[in-house]
Design a protein around this motif. Sequence first.
Motif, PDB file in Angstrom:
ATOM      1  N   ASN A  22       0.835  -1.200   0.000  1.00  0.00           N
ATOM      2  CA  ASN A  22       0.000   0.000   0.000  1.00  0.00           C
ATOM      3  C   ASN A  22       0.871   1.251   0.000  1.00  0.00           C
ATOM      4  O   ASN A  22       1.561   1.528   0.981  1.00  0.00           O
ATOM      5  CB  ASN A  22      -0.905  -0.024   1.234  1.00  0.00           C
ATOM      6  CG  ASN A  22      -1.770   1.224   1.320  1.00  0.00           C
ATOM      7  OD1 ASN A  22      -1.904   1.959   0.358  1.00  0.00           O
ATOM      8  ND2 ASN A  22      -2.344   1.445   2.494  1.00  0.00           N
ATOM      9  N   PRO A  23       0.846   2.040  -1.077  1.00  0.00           N
ATOM     10  CA  PRO A  23       1.668   3.254  -1.118  1.00  0.00           C
ATOM     11  C   PRO A  23       0.987   4.442  -0.459  1.00  0.00           C
ATOM     12  O   PRO A  23       1.464   5.561  -0.565  1.00  0.00           O
ATOM     13  CB  PRO A  23       1.830   3.486  -2.620  1.00  0.00           C
ATOM     14  CG  PRO A  23       0.556   2.994  -3.207  1.00  0.00           C
ATOM     15  CD  PRO A  23       0.143   1.819  -2.347  1.00  0.00           C
ATOM     16  N   TYR A  24      -0.138   4.199   0.221  1.00  0.00           N
ATOM     17  CA  TYR A  24      -0.918   5.292   0.802  1.00  0.00           C
ATOM     18  C   TYR A  24      -0.984   5.156   2.318  1.00  0.00           C
ATOM     19  O   TYR A  24      -2.057   5.095   2.913  1.00  0.00           O
ATOM     20  CB  TYR A  24      -2.314   5.320   0.177  1.00  0.00           C
ATOM     21  CG  TYR A  24      -2.250   5.720  -1.270  1.00  0.00           C
ATOM     22  CD1 TYR A  24      -2.376   7.055  -1.635  1.00  0.00           C
ATOM     23  CD2 TYR A  24      -2.023   4.780  -2.254  1.00  0.00           C
ATOM     24  CE1 TYR A  24      -2.276   7.440  -2.959  1.00  0.00           C
ATOM     25  CE2 TYR A  24      -1.920   5.155  -3.576  1.00  0.00           C
ATOM     26  CZ  TYR A  24      -2.052   6.491  -3.924  1.00  0.00           C
ATOM     27  OH  TYR A  24      -1.944   6.861  -5.237  1.00  0.00           O
ATOM     28  N   GLU A  25       0.229   5.106   2.955  1.00  0.00           N
ATOM     29  CA  GLU A  25       0.255   4.959   4.394  1.00  0.00           C
ATOM     30  C   GLU A  25      -0.415   6.133   5.103  1.00  0.00           C
ATOM     31  O   GLU A  25      -0.799   6.036   6.266  1.00  0.00           O
ATOM     32  CB  GLU A  25       1.701   4.833   4.880  1.00  0.00           C
ATOM     33  CG  GLU A  25       2.387   3.544   4.469  1.00  0.00           C
ATOM     34  CD  GLU A  25       3.017   3.612   3.086  1.00  0.00           C
ATOM     35  OE1 GLU A  25       2.859   4.667   2.415  1.00  0.00           O
ATOM     36  OE2 GLU A  25       3.632   2.620   2.659  1.00  0.00           O
ATOM     37  N   HIS A  26      -0.551   7.258   4.391  1.00  0.00           N
ATOM     38  CA  HIS A  26      -1.151   8.436   5.000  1.00  0.00           C
ATOM     39  C   HIS A  26      -2.654   8.274   5.222  1.00  0.00           C
ATOM     40  O   HIS A  26      -3.266   9.071   5.925  1.00  0.00           O
ATOM     41  CB  HIS A  26      -0.899   9.677   4.137  1.00  0.00           C
ATOM     42  CG  HIS A  26      -1.450   9.558   2.747  1.00  0.00           C
ATOM     43  ND1 HIS A  26      -0.828   8.816   1.779  1.00  0.00           N
ATOM     44  CD2 HIS A  26      -2.562  10.072   2.172  1.00  0.00           C
ATOM     45  CE1 HIS A  26      -1.528   8.892   0.667  1.00  0.00           C
ATOM     46  NE2 HIS A  26      -2.579   9.643   0.869  1.00  0.00           N
ATOM     47  N   PHE A 257       0.891  17.628  -2.329  1.00  0.00           N
ATOM     48  CA  PHE A 257      -0.509  17.674  -1.918  1.00  0.00           C
ATOM     49  C   PHE A 257      -0.942  16.240  -1.693  1.00  0.00           C
ATOM     50  O   PHE A 257      -0.789  15.380  -2.580  1.00  0.00           O
ATOM     51  CB  PHE A 257      -1.403  18.313  -2.983  1.00  0.00           C
ATOM     52  CG  PHE A 257      -2.872  18.127  -2.690  1.00  0.00           C
ATOM     53  CD1 PHE A 257      -3.521  18.961  -1.794  1.00  0.00           C
ATOM     54  CD2 PHE A 257      -3.594  17.086  -3.278  1.00  0.00           C
ATOM     55  CE1 PHE A 257      -4.863  18.784  -1.491  1.00  0.00           C
ATOM     56  CE2 PHE A 257      -4.938  16.901  -2.993  1.00  0.00           C
ATOM     57  CZ  PHE A 257      -5.573  17.749  -2.092  1.00  0.00           C
ATOM     58  N   ILE A 258      -1.492  15.953  -0.534  1.00  0.00           N
ATOM     59  CA  ILE A 258      -1.943  14.607  -0.202  1.00  0.00           C
ATOM     60  C   ILE A 258      -3.404  14.682   0.245  1.00  0.00           C
ATOM     61  O   ILE A 258      -3.726  15.347   1.229  1.00  0.00           O
ATOM     62  CB  ILE A 258      -1.082  13.976   0.907  1.00  0.00           C
ATOM     63  CG1 ILE A 258       0.381  13.878   0.455  1.00  0.00           C
ATOM     64  CG2 ILE A 258      -1.613  12.603   1.277  1.00  0.00           C
ATOM     65  CD1 ILE A 258       1.330  13.392   1.533  1.00  0.00           C
ATOM     66  N   GLU A 259      -4.283  14.010  -0.502  1.00  0.00           N
ATOM     67  CA  GLU A 259      -5.708  13.982  -0.171  1.00  0.00           C
ATOM     68  C   GLU A 259      -5.967  12.876   0.847  1.00  0.00           C
ATOM     69  O   GLU A 259      -5.773  11.695   0.555  1.00  0.00           O
ATOM     70  CB  GLU A 259      -6.531  13.738  -1.432  1.00  0.00           C
ATOM     71  CG  GLU A 259      -8.024  13.615  -1.205  1.00  0.00           C
ATOM     72  CD  GLU A 259      -8.632  14.872  -0.608  1.00  0.00           C
ATOM     73  OE1 GLU A 259      -9.312  14.750   0.424  1.00  0.00           O
ATOM     74  OE2 GLU A 259      -8.421  15.961  -1.169  1.00  0.00           O
ATOM     75  N   THR A 260      -6.382  13.251   2.048  1.00  0.00           N
ATOM     76  CA  THR A 260      -6.609  12.260   3.098  1.00  0.00           C
ATOM     77  C   THR A 260      -8.089  11.973   3.315  1.00  0.00           C
ATOM     78  O   THR A 260      -8.448  10.872   3.735  1.00  0.00           O
ATOM     79  CB  THR A 260      -5.996  12.742   4.425  1.00  0.00           C
ATOM     80  OG1 THR A 260      -6.509  14.040   4.746  1.00  0.00           O
ATOM     81  CG2 THR A 260      -4.475  12.822   4.309  1.00  0.00           C
ATOM     82  N   GLU A 261      -8.964  12.944   3.071  1.00  0.00           N
ATOM     83  CA  GLU A 261     -10.387  12.730   3.299  1.00  0.00           C
ATOM     84  C   GLU A 261     -11.047  12.001   2.133  1.00  0.00           C
ATOM     85  O   GLU A 261     -12.059  11.326   2.311  1.00  0.00           O
ATOM     86  CB  GLU A 261     -11.088  14.073   3.535  1.00  0.00           C
ATOM     87  CG  GLU A 261     -10.642  14.772   4.803  1.00  0.00           C
ATOM     88  CD  GLU A 261     -11.378  16.079   5.013  1.00  0.00           C
ATOM     89  OE1 GLU A 261     -12.233  16.434   4.168  1.00  0.00           O
ATOM     90  OE2 GLU A 261     -11.102  16.745   6.025  1.00  0.00           O
ATOM     91  N   GLY A 262     -10.500  12.149   0.952  1.00  0.00           N
ATOM     92  CA  GLY A 262     -11.083  11.514  -0.222  1.00  0.00           C
ATOM     93  C   GLY A 262     -12.067  12.432  -0.924  1.00  0.00           C
ATOM     94  O   GLY A 262     -12.807  13.182  -0.293  1.00  0.00           O
ATOM     95  N   ILE A 263     -12.059  12.377  -2.249  1.00  0.00           N
ATOM     96  CA  ILE A 263     -12.992  13.134  -3.080  1.00  0.00           C
ATOM     97  C   ILE A 263     -14.051  12.138  -3.535  1.00  0.00           C
ATOM     98  O   ILE A 263     -13.737  11.157  -4.215  1.00  0.00           O
ATOM     99  CB  ILE A 263     -12.267  13.765  -4.277  1.00  0.00           C
ATOM    100  CG1 ILE A 263     -11.101  14.640  -3.793  1.00  0.00           C
ATOM    101  CG2 ILE A 263     -13.234  14.583  -5.123  1.00  0.00           C
ATOM    102  CD1 ILE A 263     -10.188  15.114  -4.903  1.00  0.00           C
TER     103      ILE A 263
END
Length: 301
Positions: A22-26, A257-263
């Motif tokens: 998973n490259p989205y550890e954030h 820019f890192i989207e954490t909440e999701g669009i």
Amino acid sequence: MKNLILFISISLFIFSCDKVTNPYEHIDAVVVDSCDAVFNDTTYADSSVNIKRILIEDFTGHKCPNCPAGTDIANDVVAKYPNTVLIAAIHNSGSFSEPDPEDGFPANYETVAGEKFMIKFKLGSFPNGLLNRKDFSGGTAISPAVGILQWESTIDNLMGDNTYMTPTFEMKVMSTYNVNCRIVTVYPKIKTLSAQPGDYNVVVYILESKIISPQEDNRVNPPVIQDYEHNHMLRAAFPQDGDGKTIFSNPSADEDFIETEGIKYVLPESWVVENCELLVLITSIDTDEIVHIEELHLMEE
């Protein structure tokens, strides 16, 4: 592009794949939205090669008799430059696109975003199109639209321009699709590769293909193809119906820019999810030009 299934347990979300970590550890957890989901489909954009792409926004309509010729030209250019040139077929209001059940065209393919784009870019005739929304006139023309007969040669010139085709952004994208709620959530992760003047938005397109529906075509007799296959049709642009979400203002090199909440977007029941794809666009707020694109399927095929 790599696909994997996200299984949801009571207290833990586990990504499992023997090839991809998973490259989205954030993202600490994938949110289950307002219903009891059994599983989500998770799709990663293949970002092992970062390239600049060109989007043909093909303004068309099912009652536009000349539009299938434009679609054929766009398909030929995509075949010439696979993976680099993409298509979004955009229907909007007016006699060419509006539903007409009495005349045999009951479907409604109009979108709020398509209407916005038609007005904003002053598109008064069809078929017509935008190529990354770039203004090739230097600001002297009323509209940045490029006629269908110039699409291939204009894209040839762009492809031969190393400066233009050098990416200025890097984008990795993960999307989840909640099969019970029909919610797609997009998580872009974006880096600037060099300092960029101005402000930038991120916008997501949902495109649907394999839609069988009548289409006027003046090249055939009678001039209607009853089982025409509509592909790459713009179904929605979000957030804000295509206006997007601001992500950078005069960014320096290596800014993130890192989207954490999701669009997020909820898909209507009539859309066939397996035939849908996502385009994630970075656009200049100042010039409206599309400066970077990632493409991925909405869910695993």
